[in-house]
Scaffold this motif. Structure first.
Motif, PDB file in Angstrom:
ATOM      1  N   GLY A   1       0.806  -1.216   0.000  1.00  0.00           N
ATOM      2  CA  GLY A   1       0.000   0.000   0.000  1.00  0.00           C
ATOM      3  C   GLY A   1       0.833   1.256   0.000  1.00  0.00           C
ATOM      4  O   GLY A   1       2.049   1.219  -0.238  1.00  0.00           O
ATOM      5  N   THR A   2       0.174   2.360   0.272  1.00  0.00           N
ATOM      6  CA  THR A   2       0.847   3.645   0.434  1.00  0.00           C
ATOM      7  C   THR A   2       0.237   4.353   1.637  1.00  0.00           C
ATOM      8  O   THR A   2      -0.973   4.266   1.872  1.00  0.00           O
ATOM      9  N   VAL A   3       1.095   5.034   2.372  1.00  0.00           N
ATOM     10  CA  VAL A   3       0.674   5.848   3.501  1.00  0.00           C
ATOM     11  C   VAL A   3       1.429   7.165   3.390  1.00  0.00           C
ATOM     12  O   VAL A   3       2.666   7.168   3.319  1.00  0.00           O
ATOM     13  N   ASP A   4       0.700   8.251   3.365  1.00  0.00           N
ATOM     14  CA  ASP A   4       1.309   9.577   3.240  1.00  0.00           C
ATOM     15  C   ASP A   4       2.268   9.646   2.049  1.00  0.00           C
ATOM     16  O   ASP A   4       3.360  10.218   2.134  1.00  0.00           O
ATOM     17  N   GLY A   5       1.887   9.008   0.940  1.00  0.00           N
ATOM     18  CA  GLY A   5       2.689   9.040  -0.270  1.00  0.00           C
ATOM     19  C   GLY A   5       3.883   8.104  -0.281  1.00  0.00           C
ATOM     20  O   GLY A   5       4.652   8.088  -1.241  1.00  0.00           O
ATOM     21  N   ARG A   6       4.054   7.300   0.771  1.00  0.00           N
ATOM     22  CA  ARG A   6       5.186   6.368   0.850  1.00  0.00           C
ATOM     23  C   ARG A   6       4.702   4.944   0.602  1.00  0.00           C
ATOM     24  O   ARG A   6       3.652   4.535   1.107  1.00  0.00           O
ATOM     25  N   SER A   7       5.487   4.173  -0.153  1.00  0.00           N
ATOM     26  CA  SER A   7       5.169   2.765  -0.378  1.00  0.00           C
ATOM     27  C   SER A   7       5.341   2.004   0.919  1.00  0.00           C
ATOM     28  O   SER A   7       6.334   2.185   1.634  1.00  0.00           O
ATOM     29  N   THR A   8       4.378   1.139   1.219  1.00  0.00           N
ATOM     30  CA  THR A   8       4.425   0.342   2.444  1.00  0.00           C
ATOM     31  C   THR A   8       4.116  -1.123   2.155  1.00  0.00           C
ATOM     32  O   THR A   8       3.507  -1.450   1.136  1.00  0.00           O
ATOM     33  N   ILE A   9       4.541  -1.959   3.084  1.00  0.00           N
ATOM     34  CA  ILE A   9       4.087  -3.346   3.119  1.00  0.00           C
ATOM     35  C   ILE A   9       3.661  -3.638   4.553  1.00  0.00           C
ATOM     36  O   ILE A   9       4.205  -3.060   5.497  1.00  0.00           O
ATOM     37  N   THR A  10       2.689  -4.488   4.694  1.00  0.00           N
ATOM     38  CA  THR A  10       2.303  -5.003   5.997  1.00  0.00           C
ATOM     39  C   THR A  10       2.509  -6.510   5.909  1.00  0.00           C
ATOM     40  O   THR A  10       1.982  -7.165   5.006  1.00  0.00           O
ATOM     41  N   VAL A  11       3.336  -7.029   6.840  1.00  0.00           N
ATOM     42  CA  VAL A  11       3.733  -8.430   6.811  1.00  0.00           C
ATOM     43  C   VAL A  11       3.655  -9.045   8.202  1.00  0.00           C
ATOM     44  O   VAL A  11       3.680  -8.343   9.214  1.00  0.00           O
ATOM     45  N   LYS A  12       3.603 -10.363   8.221  1.00  0.00           N
ATOM     46  CA  LYS A  12       3.557 -11.129   9.465  1.00  0.00           C
ATOM     47  C   LYS A  12       4.950 -11.659   9.775  1.00  0.00           C
ATOM     48  O   LYS A  12       5.722 -11.977   8.872  1.00  0.00           O
ATOM     49  N   ASN A  13       5.253 -11.768  11.086  1.00  0.00           N
ATOM     50  CA  ASN A  13       6.516 -12.347  11.517  1.00  0.00           C
ATOM     51  C   ASN A  13       6.380 -12.779  12.965  1.00  0.00           C
ATOM     52  O   ASN A  13       5.283 -12.734  13.524  1.00  0.00           O
ATOM     53  N   THR A  14       7.467 -13.166  13.579  1.00  0.00           N
ATOM     54  CA  THR A  14       7.447 -13.514  14.997  1.00  0.00           C
ATOM     55  C   THR A  14       7.408 -12.234  15.826  1.00  0.00           C
ATOM     56  O   THR A  14       7.771 -11.156  15.336  1.00  0.00           O
ATOM     57  N   GLU A  15       7.018 -12.345  17.087  1.00  0.00           N
ATOM     58  CA  GLU A  15       7.013 -11.173  17.966  1.00  0.00           C
ATOM     59  C   GLU A  15       8.397 -10.553  18.044  1.00  0.00           C
ATOM     60  O   GLU A  15       8.542  -9.326  17.970  1.00  0.00           O
ATOM     61  N   ALA A  16       9.424 -11.386  18.198  1.00  0.00           N
ATOM     62  CA  ALA A  16      10.797 -10.879  18.316  1.00  0.00           C
ATOM     63  C   ALA A  16      11.221 -10.140  17.050  1.00  0.00           C
ATOM     64  O   ALA A  16      11.835  -9.069  17.122  1.00  0.00           O
ATOM     65  N   ALA A  17      10.892 -10.688  15.891  1.00  0.00           N
ATOM     66  CA  ALA A  17      11.279 -10.045  14.627  1.00  0.00           C
ATOM     67  C   ALA A  17      10.536  -8.729  14.430  1.00  0.00           C
ATOM     68  O   ALA A  17      11.119  -7.751  13.956  1.00  0.00           O
ATOM     69  N   VAL A  18       9.263  -8.685  14.802  1.00  0.00           N
ATOM     70  CA  VAL A  18       8.490  -7.445  14.691  1.00  0.00           C
ATOM     71  C   VAL A  18       9.077  -6.379  15.614  1.00  0.00           C
ATOM     72  O   VAL A  18       9.275  -5.226  15.214  1.00  0.00           O
ATOM     73  N   ASP A  19       9.398  -6.762  16.854  1.00  0.00           N
ATOM     74  CA  ASP A  19      10.012  -5.815  17.797  1.00  0.00           C
ATOM     75  C   ASP A  19      11.351  -5.298  17.276  1.00  0.00           C
ATOM     76  O   ASP A  19      11.640  -4.102  17.349  1.00  0.00           O
ATOM     77  N   GLU A  20      12.167  -6.196  16.731  1.00  0.00           N
ATOM     78  CA  GLU A  20      13.469  -5.799  16.193  1.00  0.00           C
ATOM     79  C   GLU A  20      13.311  -4.824  15.026  1.00  0.00           C
ATOM     80  O   GLU A  20      14.041  -3.836  14.927  1.00  0.00           O
ATOM     81  N   LEU A  21      12.353  -5.100  14.168  1.00  0.00           N
ATOM     82  CA  LEU A  21      12.110  -4.229  13.020  1.00  0.00           C
ATOM     83  C   LEU A  21      11.687  -2.826  13.483  1.00  0.00           C
ATOM     84  O   LEU A  21      12.162  -1.818  12.954  1.00  0.00           O
ATOM     85  N   LYS A  22      10.828  -2.763  14.484  1.00  0.00           N
ATOM     86  CA  LYS A  22      10.387  -1.468  15.017  1.00  0.00           C
ATOM     87  C   LYS A  22      11.542  -0.714  15.664  1.00  0.00           C
ATOM     88  O   LYS A  22      11.601   0.520  15.589  1.00  0.00           O
ATOM     89  N   GLN A  23      12.468  -1.426  16.291  1.00  0.00           N
ATOM     90  CA  GLN A  23      13.627  -0.780  16.901  1.00  0.00           C
ATOM     91  C   GLN A  23      14.620  -0.307  15.839  1.00  0.00           C
ATOM     92  O   GLN A  23      15.205   0.767  15.962  1.00  0.00           O
ATOM     93  N   ARG A  24      14.825  -1.123  14.814  1.00  0.00           N
ATOM     94  CA  ARG A  24      15.789  -0.792  13.780  1.00  0.00           C
ATOM     95  C   ARG A  24      15.309   0.353  12.879  1.00  0.00           C
ATOM     96  O   ARG A  24      16.096   1.155  12.394  1.00  0.00           O
ATOM     97  N   TYR A  25      14.008   0.408  12.632  1.00  0.00           N
ATOM     98  CA  TYR A  25      13.423   1.434  11.765  1.00  0.00           C
ATOM     99  C   TYR A  25      12.301   2.178  12.508  1.00  0.00           C
ATOM    100  O   TYR A  25      11.127   2.091  12.129  1.00  0.00           O
ATOM    101  N   PRO A  26      12.633   2.913  13.565  1.00  0.00           N
ATOM    102  CA  PRO A  26      11.576   3.545  14.366  1.00  0.00           C
ATOM    103  C   PRO A  26      10.706   4.541  13.598  1.00  0.00           C
ATOM    104  O   PRO A  26       9.534   4.712  13.931  1.00  0.00           O
ATOM    105  N   GLU A  27      11.253   5.174  12.572  1.00  0.00           N
ATOM    106  CA  GLU A  27      10.468   6.131  11.802  1.00  0.00           C
ATOM    107  C   GLU A  27       9.688   5.461  10.669  1.00  0.00           C
ATOM    108  O   GLU A  27       8.806   6.092  10.072  1.00  0.00           O
ATOM    109  N   LEU A  28      10.028   4.228  10.342  1.00  0.00           N
ATOM    110  CA  LEU A  28       9.432   3.556   9.187  1.00  0.00           C
ATOM    111  C   LEU A  28       8.476   2.429   9.553  1.00  0.00           C
ATOM    112  O   LEU A  28       7.588   2.093   8.774  1.00  0.00           O
TER     113      LEU A  28
END
Length: 114
Positions: free
Chosen positions: A40-67
């Motif tokens: 999809g797109t949010v605020d003109g930016r290309s996005t994906i919404t994906v499933k993963n493990t809780e640990a992987a989701v947490d790591e992704l949020k920490q690594r890319y806090p603005e994204l």
């Protein structure tokens, strides 16, 4: 990679197929009867919404806090929405692969590809 490229990549997975359950403006990639990618797109930016493990989701949020952020209307522990325009393509593909694998693992055997 943009969200259209992410969808094309996802649809190359074994047994993947496109669907538009909420109209043509809301395309998804499914395997069996389950969605594994919401491009999809949010605020003109290309996005994906994906499933993963809780640990992987947490790591992704920490690594890319603005994204990376919690996915609306989905289990916020296991699904994440990520703006992908600043993420390397190989990492986007890996996230799609992981989402596909997570979803396939939960499918009944009769719906699993191959």
């Amino acid at each position: 990679m943009d969200s259209d490229g992410a969808l094309r990549y996802a649809l190359g997975k074994l047994g993947a197929w496109p669907d538009s359950p909420w109209g043509e403006d809301h395309r998804v990639a499914k395997v069996g009867s389950k969605i594994f990618l919401f491009p999809g797109t949010v605020d003109g930016r290309s996005t994906i919404t994906v499933k993963n493990t809780e640990a992987a989701v947490d790591e992704l949020k920490q690594r890319y806090p603005e994204l990376a952020r919690a996915a609306r209307y989905l289990d916020k522990r296991l699904w994440v929405q990520l703006a992908i325009d600043s993420v390397p393509d190989d990492e986007v593909c890996e996230l799609i692969d992981d989402s596909y694998d997570q979803v396939v693992a939960k499918l009944p055997k009769s719906e699993r590809p191959g």
